[in-house]
Design a protein around this motif. Structure first.
Motif, PDB file in Angstrom:
ATOM      1  N   VAL A  78       2.211  -1.181 -10.454  1.00 55.26           N
ATOM      2  CA  VAL A  78       1.978  -1.612  -9.145  1.00 55.26           C
ATOM      3  C   VAL A  78       3.339  -1.952  -8.231  1.00 55.26           C
ATOM      4  O   VAL A  78       4.299  -2.426  -9.174  1.00 55.26           O
ATOM      5  CB  VAL A  78       1.145  -3.077  -9.258  1.00 55.26           C
ATOM      6  CG1 VAL A  78       1.119  -3.880  -7.864  1.00 55.26           C
ATOM      7  CG2 VAL A  78      -0.143  -3.119  -9.815  1.00 55.26           C
ATOM      8  N   LEU A  79       3.600  -1.500  -7.212  1.00 57.87           N
ATOM      9  CA  LEU A  79       4.918  -1.714  -6.322  1.00 57.87           C
ATOM     10  C   LEU A  79       4.681  -2.986  -5.529  1.00 57.87           C
ATOM     11  O   LEU A  79       3.728  -2.876  -4.797  1.00 57.87           O
ATOM     12  CB  LEU A  79       5.159  -0.644  -5.789  1.00 57.87           C
ATOM     13  CG  LEU A  79       5.744   0.532  -6.672  1.00 57.87           C
ATOM     14  CD1 LEU A  79       6.113   1.729  -5.862  1.00 57.87           C
ATOM     15  CD2 LEU A  79       7.065   0.104  -7.788  1.00 57.87           C
ATOM     16  N   GLN A 102      -3.762  -6.932   3.124  1.00 60.17           N
ATOM     17  CA  GLN A 102      -2.622  -6.162   2.651  1.00 60.17           C
ATOM     18  C   GLN A 102      -1.729  -5.579   3.657  1.00 60.17           C
ATOM     19  O   GLN A 102      -0.546  -4.982   3.465  1.00 60.17           O
ATOM     20  CB  GLN A 102      -3.052  -4.898   1.946  1.00 60.17           C
ATOM     21  CG  GLN A 102      -3.745  -5.216   0.405  1.00 60.17           C
ATOM     22  CD  GLN A 102      -5.228  -5.361   0.539  1.00 60.17           C
ATOM     23  OE1 GLN A 102      -5.745  -4.519   1.366  1.00 60.17           O
ATOM     24  NE2 GLN A 102      -5.829  -6.248   0.273  1.00 60.17           N
ATOM     25  N   GLU A 178      -4.268  -7.530  -6.160  1.00 64.10           N
ATOM     26  CA  GLU A 178      -4.535  -7.632  -4.662  1.00 64.10           C
ATOM     27  C   GLU A 178      -3.658  -7.131  -4.035  1.00 64.10           C
ATOM     28  O   GLU A 178      -3.826  -6.759  -2.658  1.00 64.10           O
ATOM     29  CB  GLU A 178      -4.452  -8.978  -4.286  1.00 64.10           C
ATOM     30  CG  GLU A 178      -5.584 -10.281  -4.923  1.00 64.10           C
ATOM     31  CD  GLU A 178      -6.991  -9.691  -4.469  1.00 64.10           C
ATOM     32  OE1 GLU A 178      -7.332  -9.364  -3.477  1.00 64.10           O
ATOM     33  OE2 GLU A 178      -7.700  -9.724  -5.462  1.00 64.10           O
ATOM     34  N   VAL A 179      -2.253  -6.692  -4.414  1.00 65.02           N
ATOM     35  CA  VAL A 179      -1.420  -5.864  -3.412  1.00 65.02           C
ATOM     36  C   VAL A 179      -1.043  -4.498  -4.122  1.00 65.02           C
ATOM     37  O   VAL A 179      -1.495  -4.160  -5.114  1.00 65.02           O
ATOM     38  CB  VAL A 179      -0.115  -6.720  -3.576  1.00 65.02           C
ATOM     39  CG1 VAL A 179      -0.313  -7.983  -2.846  1.00 65.02           C
ATOM     40  CG2 VAL A 179       0.681  -6.795  -4.738  1.00 65.02           C
TER      41      VAL A 179
ATOM     42  N   ASP B 254       4.239   6.906  -6.030  1.00 59.03           N
ATOM     43  CA  ASP B 254       4.730   5.469  -5.575  1.00 59.03           C
ATOM     44  C   ASP B 254       3.500   4.889  -4.786  1.00 59.03           C
ATOM     45  O   ASP B 254       3.549   3.730  -4.452  1.00 59.03           O
ATOM     46  CB  ASP B 254       6.156   5.468  -4.937  1.00 59.03           C
ATOM     47  CG  ASP B 254       7.122   5.773  -5.989  1.00 59.03           C
ATOM     48  OD1 ASP B 254       6.807   5.438  -7.209  1.00 59.03           O
ATOM     49  OD2 ASP B 254       8.272   5.694  -5.481  1.00 59.03           O
ATOM     50  N   ALA B 257       1.000   3.329  -6.022  1.00 57.00           N
ATOM     51  CA  ALA B 257       1.207   1.925  -6.741  1.00 57.00           C
ATOM     52  C   ALA B 257       1.197   0.974  -5.967  1.00 57.00           C
ATOM     53  O   ALA B 257       1.333  -0.248  -6.250  1.00 57.00           O
ATOM     54  CB  ALA B 257       2.389   2.220  -7.470  1.00 57.00           C
ATOM     55  N   VAL B 258       0.673   1.154  -4.510  1.00 58.30           N
ATOM     56  CA  VAL B 258       0.945  -0.038  -3.588  1.00 58.30           C
ATOM     57  C   VAL B 258      -0.637  -0.019  -3.041  1.00 58.30           C
ATOM     58  O   VAL B 258      -1.071   1.216  -2.536  1.00 58.30           O
ATOM     59  CB  VAL B 258       1.893   0.348  -2.349  1.00 58.30           C
ATOM     60  CG1 VAL B 258       1.575  -0.878  -1.588  1.00 58.30           C
ATOM     61  CG2 VAL B 258       3.182   0.346  -2.769  1.00 58.30           C
ATOM     62  N   ARG B 259      -1.432  -0.941  -3.175  1.00 59.88           N
ATOM     63  CA  ARG B 259      -2.655  -1.030  -2.672  1.00 59.88           C
ATOM     64  C   ARG B 259      -2.918  -0.634  -1.186  1.00 59.88           C
ATOM     65  O   ARG B 259      -2.006  -1.547  -0.608  1.00 59.88           O
ATOM     66  CB  ARG B 259      -3.425  -2.253  -3.100  1.00 59.88           C
ATOM     67  CG  ARG B 259      -5.045  -2.292  -2.975  1.00 59.88           C
ATOM     68  CD  ARG B 259      -5.391  -3.688  -3.743  1.00 59.88           C
ATOM     69  NE  ARG B 259      -6.983  -3.364  -3.381  1.00 59.88           N
ATOM     70  CZ  ARG B 259      -7.477  -4.652  -2.915  1.00 59.88           C
ATOM     71  NH1 ARG B 259      -6.789  -5.782  -2.667  1.00 59.88           N
ATOM     72  NH2 ARG B 259      -8.757  -4.845  -2.454  1.00 59.88           N
ATOM     73  N   ARG B 261      -5.296   0.467   2.517  1.00 57.55           N
ATOM     74  CA  ARG B 261      -6.906   0.540   3.091  1.00 57.55           C
ATOM     75  C   ARG B 261      -6.847   1.489   4.204  1.00 57.55           C
ATOM     76  O   ARG B 261      -5.728   1.592   4.891  1.00 57.55           O
ATOM     77  CB  ARG B 261      -7.494  -0.908   3.417  1.00 57.55           C
ATOM     78  CG  ARG B 261      -6.679  -1.452   4.550  1.00 57.55           C
ATOM     79  CD  ARG B 261      -6.693  -2.965   4.529  1.00 57.55           C
ATOM     80  NE  ARG B 261      -6.109  -3.473   5.465  1.00 57.55           N
ATOM     81  CZ  ARG B 261      -6.587  -3.738   6.576  1.00 57.55           C
ATOM     82  NH1 ARG B 261      -7.761  -3.438   7.243  1.00 57.55           N
ATOM     83  NH2 ARG B 261      -5.798  -4.302   7.581  1.00 57.55           N
ATOM     84  N   VAL B 280      -1.214   0.409   4.790  1.00 58.70           N
ATOM     85  CA  VAL B 280      -0.140  -0.246   4.062  1.00 58.70           C
ATOM     86  C   VAL B 280       0.990   0.840   3.918  1.00 58.70           C
ATOM     87  O   VAL B 280       2.218   0.805   4.064  1.00 58.70           O
ATOM     88  CB  VAL B 280      -0.630  -0.892   2.888  1.00 58.70           C
ATOM     89  CG1 VAL B 280       0.512  -1.223   1.898  1.00 58.70           C
ATOM     90  CG2 VAL B 280      -1.456  -1.789   3.143  1.00 58.70           C
TER      91      VAL B 280
END
Lengths: 179, 367
Positions: A78-79, A102, A178-179, B254, B257-259, B261, B280
Motif C-alpha cells: 500500500v502506498l 479516497q 481504506e487508502v 505503484d 498499491a494506491v486504492r 475508484r 485517485v
C-alpha cells in the motif's frame, strides 16, 4: 548541541503533541492502532520551518487482511500519500486521502475560501476535499469539521527528530484497508 | 358568406390538427442550436455555462446550495439542476441561460443526479434517503416514490424513454445517518429497472456490488456502469438484464498499491468507445467496446481527481472535469489528443456536468 541532545529535545517537544493526540484518541474513538511503515519516511526539519507549508511524501506499508485463513502471501503493498506540516504549536503528519471516497485533500490557506468553508469561523488553514468538500482541522490532528466524511484524516505517527531529520514510522492501521 | 367560411373550414381544421400534433409530439433535438456544457461548481453554489464552439466560460448562474446532477429533455430548451443542500431543483432556460424557477416540493434529503423522460414530462429525481421521486414537470408535483436498495444517486434514461435505470450507491456510516422513509436500508447489489411511463419497477439487474455512474449506448442495448471495487466498468445487456462482460483499467504496480475508484463514464464515437475516469490516479481511459471484453485503446493523464465525463452531441469530443484542480479538459476522440483546457477559479470544485444543444430560439413543445 549534540545529535543525541537534539533528538531528546525534539522528543520532549513531541511529547506534548503525543499527549494531545492520545487525549483526542481516547475522547473520540478509543484506542487507535498503528501499523509500521515498510520504510521510515525522513524529512529535513528545515523543510517545515514555516507554519502551514505542508511537505508532501509517499509512505509504504503492507496491508494484511484480517480474514480467516489469510496468509502472508495475501498481503497487499500500500502506498499512502501524506503531508508533514507545522502549526504554530507543533509538527503533524497526516494522510491526505479523504476517508470518504479516497480523493486527496488540500490545505486551504486563502482567507476568502476559508470563510466560505467554515462560515467565517476559521482561525487557521483547513484541509478540504475537492470531490465532496469535506473539511478537516489540521490543528486538531485532522479531525472532521464538516462534510460527507465519516471520520477525520488518518494519522501518521512521528517517531522523533534525529540529526535534524523528522522520522515518520507508523500509520494509523485503519488507513491500510481504506487508502 | 356562410359558404366562404365553410370553404376555409378544412384548412382551419388541418392547421389546428398540425398545431395540436406539434404540442403533443415529444420534441426532437433542435435543428439550429448552440451546444453548451453546464457544470455544477459545487463550492460556490453556481452553474457554469461553457460555449462548446469557442470553449469559453460564458456565464455563471446562481442555483441551489451544492448543485449536483442535471437533466435535460430531448427538446434541450430546459435544464433541471438538483441542489444537495436545501433539497431543491432549479429549472434553467437553456436558450437565454436564465433561472426560470426553483422547485421546493419536498425532494427529500440531498437530491442527486436525476434523469428526465425525453418528452420532458417526468423527472426521476433520486434522494440520499434511499428512494427516487417521480416529479411531474407539468403538474409540478411528486407523483410517485420508488424505493431501492442503498442510496439514491445516479440515473440513466433509455434513449427511447421506455425504461429508466436507477443506480443506488452503497452507504457508509455517514450516508445512513440521514433520515429515510422508514424503510430498511440495505447495501445495493442491483440496478433497478423502471417503466418510465408507468413509474413501476419492472425488473432488476444484479451487479454484485454498489453501482456507480452509468451511461447507455445510443441504441439502448448496452448499459455501461462503474461499480465499487472495480477499476473499469461493467457491460450490461439491457434486453437480457444481465452483466455480459467487464473492462478493467491497466495500471502500473505503484498505481495498484494506491486504492482508487472509477467515477464517470461516457459513450463516444457513435457507440464504439467508452471513456471512464480513475479518480485517485488522475487518469482517464478509452476502450473499444465493439469487442468482448472491451479493449483499452488509450490512457490520459488528466487533472486532479477526474470526477465526471460527458461526450459532445456528435460523440467526437469528450469532456473531463477535475474538481481538485478546478479544470475542464476537452479530448478529441478520433486523434486521442487533448484539445483544450479551462481553468476555473481555485476552489470552485466542478463536479457534475451535461452537454446541451440549446435551440437557437424557443421551440413549440408540450411543456
Amino acid at each position: 548541541m549534540s545529535a543525541r541532545r537534539r533528538f531528546l529535545a525534539a522528543g520532549l517537544a513531541l511529547f506534548g503533541l503525543g499527549r494531545r493526540v492520545l487525549a483526542q484518541m481516547t475522547a473520540s474513538s478509543g484506542a487507535v492502532m498503528y501499523a509500521p511503515l515498510t520504510r521510515v519516511v525522513k524529512i529535513p526539519l528545515t523543510a517545515v520551518a514555516i507554519p502551514w507549508h505542508p511537505v508532501p511524501f509517499v509512505a509504504e506499508a503492507n496491508f494484511q487482511p484480517a480474514a480467516a485463513g489469510a496468509t502472508a502471501a495475501a498481503s497487499r503493498r500500500v502506498l499512502i500519500s501524506g503531508v508533514l506540516f507545522r502549526t504554530p504549536e507543533t509538527l503533524s503528519a497526516l494522510c491526505i486521502t479523504c476517508p470518504h471516497e479516497q480523493c486527496q485533500v488540500d490545505l486551504v490557506t486563502d482567507e476568502e475560501r476559508l470563510a466560505r468553508m467554515a462560515e467565517g469561523k476559521a482561525s487557521h488553514p483547513l484541509f478540504e476535499c475537492g470531490c465532496h468538500s469535506s473539511v478537516f482541522d489540521p490543528a486538531a490532528d485532522g479531525a472532521r469539521v464538516s462534510g460527507e466524511t465519516p471520520r477525520g484524516l488518518y494519522r501518521f505517527r512521528i517517531a522523533g527528530i534525529r540529526d535534524g531529520i523528522v522520522e515518520i514510522e507508523e500509520i494509523e492501521k485503519a488507513a491500510l484497508s481504506e487508502v | 358568406m356562410k359558404q366562404r367560411v365553410f370553404a376555409f373550414a378544412p384548412v382551419v381544421v388541418a392547421l389546428a390538427a398540425a398545431v395540436s400534433l406539434l404540442a403533443q409530439t415529444p420534441a426532437s433535438p433542435p435543428a439550429s442550436s448552440q451546444e453548451k456544457l453546464y457544470i455544477s461548481l459545487e463550492s460556490t453554489d453556481t452553474l457554469a455555462v461553457v460555449d462548446l464552439k469557442t470553449f469559453k466560460h460564458i456565464k455563471t448562474l446562481k442555483v441551489g446550495m451544492h448543485p449536483h446532477g442535471q437533466a435535460s429533455p430531448a427538446s434541450q430548451d430546459k435544464l433541471y439542476v438538483a441542489a444537495e443542500i436545501g433539497g431543491t431543483v432549479t429549472l434553467i432556460d437553456t436558450i437565454r441561460d436564465e433561472v426560470i424557477k426553483t422547485f421546493d416540493v419536498g425532494f427529500g434529503v440531498e437530491p442527486q443526479n436525476g434523469a428526465i423522460t425525453p418528452d420532458g414530462r417526468f423527472l426521476y429525481q433520486p434522494s440520499y434517503a434511499g428512494y427516487w421521486q417521480v416529479f411531474d414537470t407539468q403538474k409540478e408535483q411528486i407523483v410517485e416514490y420508488i424505493h431501492t436498495q442503498g442510496i439514491g444517486h445516479n440515473t440513466v434514461m433509455a434513449p427511447d424513454g421506455r425504461f429508466v435505470y436507477l443506480l443506488p450507491i452503497a452507504g457508509g456510516p455517514g450516508h445512513f445517518a440521514r433520515e429515510s422513509l422508514g424503510l430498511p436500508r440495505t447495501q445495493p447489489t442491483d440496478v433497478t429497472v423502471v417503466d418510465a411511463r408507468a413509474h413501476k419497477v419492472v425488473g432488476t439487474i444484479p451487479v454484485g456490488t454498489g453501482p456507480r455512474p452509468g451511461t447507455i449506448s445510443p441504441d439502448g442495448q448496452r448499459l455501461y456502469m462503474n461499480v465499487d471495487d472495480l477499476l473499469g466498468f461493467l457491460v450490461i445487456d439491457t434486453a437480457a438484464r444481465k452483466v455480459i462482460t467487464k473492462a478493467t483499467f491497466t495500471l502500473t504496480a505503484d498505481e495498484q498499491a494506491v486504492r482508487s475508484r472509477s467515477h464517470g463514464i461516457a459513450v463516444a464515437n457513435g457507440g464504439k468507445e467508452v471513456w471512464s475516469n480513475d479518480v485517485v490516479h488522475n487518469l482517464t481511459f478509452a476502450f473499444d467496446v465493439t469487442v468482448t471484453p472491451p479493449k483499452q485503446i488509450a490512457r490520459f493523464a488528466v487533472g486532479r481527481q477526474p470526477y465526471w465525463i460527458v461526450p459532445s452531441k456528435d460523440g467526437k469530443t469528450i469532456y473531463v472535469n477535475c474538481p481538485s484542480s478546478d479544470e475542464l479538459i476537452a479530448f478529441d476522440v478520433l486523434t486521442k489528443k487533448e484539445k483544450a483546457r479551462i481553468q476555473f477559479p481555485k476552489g470552485s470544485h466542478p463536479t457534475r456536468m451535461l452537454t446541451v444543444a440549446a435551440p437557437a430560439s424557443p421551440q413549440r413543445t408540450a411543456r
